[in-house]
Design an enzyme around this catalytic site. Structure first.
Site, PDB file in Angstrom:
ATOM      1  N   ARG A   1      57.956 -30.199 -10.978  1.00 30.53           N
ATOM      2  CA  ARG A   1      58.733 -31.438 -11.110  1.00 30.53           C
ATOM      3  C   ARG A   1      57.872 -32.699 -11.033  1.00 30.53           C
ATOM      4  NH1 ARG A   1      62.061 -33.453  -6.360  1.00 30.53           N
ATOM      5  NH2 ARG A   1      61.873 -31.291  -5.698  1.00 30.53           N
TER       6      ARG A   1
ATOM      7  N   HIS B   1       5.503 -36.709  -9.414  1.00 26.60           N
ATOM      8  CA  HIS B   1       6.943 -36.624  -9.195  1.00 26.60           C
ATOM      9  C   HIS B   1       7.615 -35.535 -10.031  1.00 26.60           C
ATOM     10  CE1 HIS B   1       6.211 -40.323  -7.064  1.00 26.60           C
ATOM     11  NE2 HIS B   1       7.487 -40.394  -6.697  1.00 26.60           N
TER      12      HIS B   1
ATOM     13  N   ASN C   1      12.257 -44.892 -13.681  1.00 28.53           N
ATOM     14  CA  ASN C   1      12.961 -45.768 -12.754  1.00 28.53           C
ATOM     15  C   ASN C   1      14.322 -46.167 -13.303  1.00 28.53           C
ATOM     16  OD1 ASN C   1      11.577 -48.542 -10.800  1.00 28.53           O
ATOM     17  ND2 ASN C   1      12.585 -46.688 -10.160  1.00 28.53           N
TER      18      ASN C   1
ATOM     19  N   GLY D   1       6.489 -47.890  -4.541  1.00 31.78           N
ATOM     20  CA  GLY D   1       7.257 -47.628  -3.339  1.00 31.78           C
ATOM     21  C   GLY D   1       6.659 -48.326  -2.145  1.00 31.78           C
TER      22      GLY D   1
ATOM     23  N   TYR E   1       4.972 -55.492  -9.892  1.00 28.19           N
ATOM     24  CA  TYR E   1       5.169 -54.160  -9.322  1.00 28.19           C
ATOM     25  C   TYR E   1       5.047 -53.083 -10.402  1.00 28.19           C
ATOM     26  CZ  TYR E   1       7.564 -50.178  -7.210  1.00 28.19           C
ATOM     27  OH  TYR E   1       7.870 -48.925  -6.758  1.00 28.19           O
TER      28      TYR E   1
END
Length: 513
Positions: A292, A81, A193, A58, A51
C-alpha cells in the site's frame, strides 16, 4: 561522439561511452584553453613558490625542490603512490574514472601538458582499461592512490586490461600506436589530485540505481496487481495531497504499468456501493504496507536519486585538483577542491535509499512466499509437490542474506574519517570507499529483485490470470518465461538468477523512469 569540453557531461553521456561504445572527442576550443593554461603556468612558475612544482608534497611542502629535480618529483609521486590493494576496478569503473578525469582536466585549470588529455582520449577510444585497485584512497587529497595507478599507466608503466587479459602497459599502448606521456611540469600531481575515481564509480552507480529503481516500481506494481489490490493507494487523487514530487511521480509510474489491468480493484465497487452484511470482513480493507505504501517508500528514493545525480554531475564537470591554475586572471590559487565530501555524502545517501528499496523488495517477496500472509498462493509458490519440492525457498535465503548485508553496509562512510599523512589530511571523505560500497549495495539489490521477479512469474502460473493482466506486466511475464521455465522440480538455480538479472537490468535501463 561525445565532445569533452564543449558542454556539461551527464550520466547519460557516461552511459553512452561505457555501455554503447560512443567515442570520445576533444572540443577544439577547450583543447586550446588547456594549452594556454599550460603555457601560462610554465612561465608563471619561474621564481615563485608553487605547491607541487618546486615544493615537496603534503606535509613535506616546506622543502624546496631544485629545478633539476622537479620532473623527477612528479615521477616519484606517481610511483610511490601506486600502492593500492584488493580487486582491480571492473572495466566500466576504470573507464568511467578516465572519462571523469579527462573532463576535469579539460576545464583548463590544472596546468597540464595537452598530451595528457590527448592520451586519455585515445585510451578511452581504444577500449582498454587501466589497472586501478579498489583499496587505497581516503578521498581527501583526491583519490590519490587510485589515480596514481591511472597516472602510472599513462607514463607507460604498470598493467592494462586488453584482449581479455592483463598485459604490460607499454606493450598495450605500443600495439595500438599510442605513446606514453612525459612529465613537463606537474602532470603527476594534476592527474592524481582529484575526485575522479569516486566520481567515475558514482556515475556508474547512478546508471545502475536508475535500473533497480525502475525495476522496483515495475515489480511493486505487479505485486499489487496479482494480489488484486485496490487502486486508490497509487491514485492521483490520493497522492496529490502529499506535496512531495517523488511520491507523485512513483504513483504515476505505477498507474502507467497497470493502466489496462483488469485485476486491480476499485474500492467503491467492492466496499462503498453495496451494503456490507458480514461482521468479519473476508476481504482485506487495506493491504500490508509493503503493497500500500509504495509511493511513500519509493518516492523519497526517487527524489534522492535526482539529488545525487545533480551532485555527481556538478562534481564531474568541476575542476577538482590543487592548486587551481587560472590563466585568465594570471593567478594560481591553493585550496582543497580535491576534497571528496560532496561525492561521499551523495554516495552514502544513494546507498541508504537503495538499502531501503531492497528491504521493500524483500518484504514484498516474503509476502508472496508466505501463504499465511497472502492467502492466495501455496507456500514458497511451490508448483511441484508440497513437502517433496521446495519452490523458491532456497532463493529466499539469498534474498534475505543480501538484504541483511545491505543493511550492515549502509553505515555512512562520510562519518568515518581517520587522520593520516602525518596529520596533514586530518579530516577526510573516504569518498571512493563510499562509492564502491554503494556499488555493492546496488549489486545486492538487483539480486533481490531477481528473486521477486521469479516469484511473480510463479504466481502468475498458479493464478492463471494472464488474460486479466496489464499489457505491460503480461509482456514482462512472457519474456521471463521464455528465459526460465516454471519452477516445478528442484535443481540448481544460480544460472537462472544470472540470466534473469541480465534481462531485468536491460528492462530497467529502457523503462522511462
Amino acid at each position: 561522439m561525445i565532445n569533452v569540453g564543449s558542454r556539461r557531461l551527464t550520466v547519460t553521456d557516461f552511459e553512452k561511452v561505457l555501455y554503447h561504445g560512443e567515442p570520445v572527442g576533444l572540443e577544439e576550443g577547450a583543447q586550446q584553453n588547456v594549452s594556454a593554461n599550460y603555457t601560462f603556468l610554465q612561465a608563471y612558475a619561474q621564481h615563485k613558490v608553487i605547491y607541487g612544482i618546486n615544493t615537496g608534497l603534503g606535509p613535506m611542502a616546506q622543502y624546496k625542490i631544485s629545478e633539476d629535480d622537479q620532473r623527477q618529483l612528479q615521477y616519484n609521486l606517481i610511483r610511490s603512490h601506486s600502492a593500492g590493494a584488493g580487486q582491480p576496478f571492473a572495466e566500466e569503473l576504470a573507464r568511467a574514472t578516465m572519462l571523469a578525469r579527462l573532463n576535469s582536466l579539460m576545464q583548463a585549470t590544472s596546468g597540464i601538458h595537452p598530451s595528457v588529455v590527448e592520451l586519455l582520449r585515445d585510451v578511452l577510444n581504444s577500449g582498454v582499461s587501466p589497472y586501478i585497485p579498489e583499496r587505497g584512497g581516503v578521498g581527501a587529497s583526491g583519490d590519490l592512490v587510485q589515480l596514481a595507478h591511472l597516472a602510472l599507466n599513462l607514463i607507460g608503466e604498470g598493467e592494462m586490461y586488453a584482449d581479455q587479459a592483463w598485459r604490460p602497459t607499454r606493450v598495450v599502448l605500443g600495439s595500438r600506436g599510442m605513446t606514453p606521456i612525459s612529465v613537463h611540469l606537474r602532470e603527476g600531481l594534476a592527474l592524481m589530485n582529484g575526485t575522479s575515481a569516486m566520481t567515475g564509480v558514482g556515475m556508474v552507480n547512478l546508471v545502475q540505481a536508475r535500473q533497480v529503481l525502475s525495476l522496483s516500481i515495475i515489480l511493486s506494481a505487479m505485486t499489487n496487481e496479482l494480489m488484486k489490490s485496490f487502486d486508490d493507494h497509487f491514485s492521483l487523487e490520493l497522492n496529490h495531497v502529499k506535496h512531495h514530487p517523488g511520491q507523485a511521480h512513483i504513483a504515476e509510474r505505477m498507474r502507467h504499468v497497470l493502466s489496462d489491468s483488469k485485476l486491480i480493484r476499485k474500492r467503491p465497487e467492492h466496499l462503498y456501493h453495496r451494503k456490507i452484511e458480514e461482521a468479519v470482513f473476508t476481504d482485506k480493507v487495506q493491504e500490508y504496507y509493503s503493497l500500500r505504501c509504495v509511493p511513500q517508500i519509493l518516492g523519497p528514493i526517487y527524489d534522492t536519486f535526482l539529488e545525487v545525480q545533480r551532485v555527481l554531475e556538478d562534481e564531474v564537470n568541476s575542476a577538482n585538483d590543487n592548486p587551481v591554475v587560472d590563466h585568465h586572471r594570471e593567478m594560481v590559487y591553493h585550496g582543497g577542491n580535491f576534497h571528496g565530501d560532496y561525492v561521499s555524502l551523495a554516495m552514502d545517501k544513494l546507498k541508504i535509499v537503495t538499502t531501503k528499496l531492497t528491504m521493500l523488495a524483500e518484504r514484498q517477496l516474503n509476502y508472496l512466499l508466505n501463504d499465511k500472509l497472502n492467502q492466495k498462493l501455496p507456500p514458497f509458490i511451490n508448483l511441484g509437490t508440497l513437502g517433496l519440492n521446495f519452490g523458491l525457498q532456497g532463493m529466499q535465503f539469498m534474498a534475505t542474506s543480501s538484504t541483511a548485508e545491505n543493511q550492515t553496509l549502509s553505515f555512512p562512510m562520510y562519518l568515518h574519517s581517520i587522520s593520516n599523512n602525518n596529520d596533514n589530511q586530518d579530516i577526510v571523505s573516504m569518498g571512493c570507499n563510499a562509492a564502491l560500497m554503494t556499488r555493492r549495495v546496488l549489486d545486492n539489490s538487483a539480486d533481490v529483485l531477481v528473486v521477486q521477479a521469479l516469484a511473480l512469474t510463479q504466481a502468475v502460473d498458479y493464478l492463471q490470470c494472464q488474460p486479466r493482466m496489464s499489457s505491460f506486466t503480461l509482456k514482462l511475464y512472457t519474456e521471463l518465461r521464455a528465459l526460465v521455465p516454471a519452477i516445478l522440480e528442484d535443481k540448481p538455480r544460480y544460472e537462472d538468477i544470472r540470466t534473469v538479472r541480465r534481462y531485468l537490468l536491460g528492462l530497467g535501463a529502457s523503462f522511462n523512469l
